[in-house]
Scaffold this active site. Structure first.
Site, PDB file in Angstrom:
ATOM      1  N   THR A  31      25.814  38.356  64.511  1.00  0.00           N
ATOM      2  CA  THR A  31      25.792  38.723  63.360  1.00  0.00           C
ATOM      3  C   THR A  31      25.123  40.312  62.869  1.00  0.00           C
ATOM      4  OG1 THR A  31      23.743  37.564  62.868  1.00  0.00           O
ATOM      5  CG2 THR A  31      25.917  36.179  62.728  1.00  0.00           C
TER       6      THR A  31
ATOM      7  N   LYS B  18      14.527  42.640  67.594  1.00  0.00           N
ATOM      8  CA  LYS B  18      13.071  42.367  67.467  1.00  0.00           C
ATOM      9  C   LYS B  18      12.694  41.360  68.381  1.00  0.00           C
ATOM     10  CE  LYS B  18      13.901  42.985  62.183  1.00  0.00           C
ATOM     11  NZ  LYS B  18      14.164  42.320  61.076  1.00  0.00           N
TER      12      LYS B  18
ATOM     13  N   LYS C 253       6.598  38.534  62.675  1.00  0.00           N
ATOM     14  CA  LYS C 253       6.855  37.857  61.379  1.00  0.00           C
ATOM     15  C   LYS C 253       7.659  36.698  61.508  1.00  0.00           C
ATOM     16  CE  LYS C 253      11.335  39.415  61.297  1.00  0.00           C
ATOM     17  NZ  LYS C 253      12.408  38.793  61.190  1.00  0.00           N
TER      18      LYS C 253
ATOM     19  N   SER D 273      17.031  32.438  57.188  1.00  0.00           N
ATOM     20  CA  SER D 273      16.135  32.638  58.055  1.00  0.00           C
ATOM     21  C   SER D 273      16.317  31.661  59.241  1.00  0.00           C
ATOM     22  CB  SER D 273      14.887  32.673  57.537  1.00  0.00           C
ATOM     23  OG  SER D 273      14.069  32.851  58.756  1.00  0.00           O
ATOM     24  N   ARG D 274      16.740  32.020  60.420  1.00  0.00           N
ATOM     25  CA  ARG D 274      16.914  31.066  61.583  1.00  0.00           C
ATOM     26  C   ARG D 274      15.507  30.326  61.909  1.00  0.00           C
ATOM     27  NH1 ARG D 274      20.033  35.116  65.508  1.00  0.00           N
ATOM     28  NH2 ARG D 274      21.452  35.983  64.119  1.00  0.00           N
ATOM     29  N   ASN D 275      14.468  31.204  61.917  1.00  0.00           N
ATOM     30  CA  ASN D 275      13.344  30.918  62.119  1.00  0.00           C
ATOM     31  C   ASN D 275      12.505  29.987  61.163  1.00  0.00           C
ATOM     32  OD1 ASN D 275      12.321  32.762  64.464  1.00  0.00           O
ATOM     33  ND2 ASN D 275      13.287  34.161  63.045  1.00  0.00           N
TER      34      ASN D 275
ATOM     35  N   VAL E 226      20.290  32.250  68.344  1.00  0.00           N
ATOM     36  CA  VAL E 226      18.872  32.402  68.862  1.00  0.00           C
ATOM     37  C   VAL E 226      17.739  32.225  67.606  1.00  0.00           C
ATOM     38  CG1 VAL E 226      17.471  34.263  69.874  1.00  0.00           C
ATOM     39  CG2 VAL E 226      19.771  33.970  70.542  1.00  0.00           C
TER      40      VAL E 226
ATOM     41  N   GLU F 209      14.371  33.883  67.348  1.00  0.00           N
ATOM     42  CA  GLU F 209      13.255  34.680  68.039  1.00  0.00           C
ATOM     43  C   GLU F 209      11.795  34.531  67.909  1.00  0.00           C
ATOM     44  OE1 GLU F 209      14.257  36.817  70.239  1.00  0.00           O
ATOM     45  OE2 GLU F 209      16.180  37.944  69.601  1.00  0.00           O
TER      46      GLU F 209
END
Length: 327
Positions: A22, A116, A204, A267-269, A292, A294
């Site tokens: 993406t 990142k 972050k 936000s994936r996280n 993923v 991260e």
């Protein structure tokens, strides 16, 4: 080196975008619409052909990839032909693609790292990984630029106003990247604290996992605000101990990126943390997110860096305890 990086006004860049996820596609679209020649690399010939044919990515629904964006699975050739190489792969792949980049890198090329993360074994930042491979290959020293800030690909790809930092010890390279990437909805600030900007980008994501976990436990905005504020405090302590500038952590790469990553639906996280707190295993949460995460990749390095510099990082420790099943 700055003399070699003089950039003629209105010059069309030849961009090799290393990564077709993406973020890579969002940046490729941005650059193509600026009039630059853009070629996107994917390790999969099948994916390259599919992107070329369909001009879309499922994760960026409704976003059309410009017809002048080319696709390839030949990284070596694409890098050779570029004036700017942009690394936008997941962090665990940076070492591998850097080996190829290092074989063909020309000193006139700028290498932009838009990934990142922190490498788990070496504790290197992503630009340090690239620099390491360049040195191993005996390649001339290229100008490296770290690209980081509050820029969800889903919004950049839809021309929503965004701002980011281009950090480099080579000011001319940062200014050239600023000129090449900037438009009326994408603003680039330059800086020289490369290590600080990259630490922000990696750490972050770990704090964002904690924020998602808090939300998954049913806590509200007060909890998230506290986590963000204390997360910045932890990140800044570590950064200063590692020789970075404190002000970097209060800027776009620090506070800016943490706020969006710790609170956004994109936000994936944050989402992974939410799912883990809801009872999913780490593996199940990553599978559900489908991309993923991260923060999970950066977590072991964050724990090690905390110990190396003797910095107290209770949020990082708590996330590690949850992920490792010790909480």
């Amino acid at each position: 080196m700055s003399d070699n990086l003089a950039h003629e006004t209105g010059c069309v860049e030849r961009i090799c975008m290393v990564g077709s996820g993406t973020w890579g596609i969002a940046l490729a679209r941005l650059m193509a619409l600026q009039g630059h020649r853009v070629e996107v690399w994917s390790e999969s010939a099948k994916k390259s052909m599919q992107l070329d044919l369909e001009r879309s990515l499922p994760q960026l629904s409704g976003v059309r990839i410009p017809e002048n964006v080319r696709f390839t699975d030949d990284l070596e050739r694409a890098c050779k032909e570029a004036t700017i190489i942009v690394c936008a792969t997941a962090s665990q792949y940076v070492r591998g693609v850097s080996k190829t980049i290092a074989r063909v890198a020309d000193p006139s090329q700028i290498i932009v790292c838009a990934t990142k993360g922190i490498e788990a074994d070496s504790l290197f930042s992503m630009t340090a990984v690239i620099e390491d491979e360049l040195a191993k290959a005996g390649s001339p020293c290229n100008a490296l630029v770290a690209f980081s800030g509050p820029t969800h690909a889903e919004e950049v790809a839809r021309d929503m106003p965004s701002a980011i930092v281009a950090a480099s010890v080579h000011r001319a390279a940062a200014l050239r990247v600023q000129k090449a990437f900037s438009n009326e909805v994408f603003r680039i600030y330059t800086g020289s604290d490369v290590k600080g900007v990259e630490l922000c980008g990696a750490l972050k994501n770990v704090v964002a996992l904690a924020s998602g976990m808090a939300a998954g436990l049913g806590y509200g905005d007060n909890s998230r605000a506290a986590l963000i504020a204390r997360g910045i405090a932890e990140m800044t302590r570590l950064g200063v101990a590692a020789g970075c500038r404190a002000e970097t952590f209060s800027g776009l790469a620090g506070v800016g990126d943490l706020v969006v990553t710790a609170s956004s639906v994109h936000s994936r996280n944050y989402r992974a943390g939410f799912l883990i707190a809801g009872g999913m295993s780490v593996k199940e949460a990553v599978a559900e997110v489908g991309m993923v995460v991260e923060g999970l990749n950066a977590l072991p390095a964050a724990v090690q860096l905390s110990a190396r510099y003797g910095v107290d990082m209770p949020i990082v420790d708590a996330v590690q305890a949850v992920v490792s099943g010790c909480a």
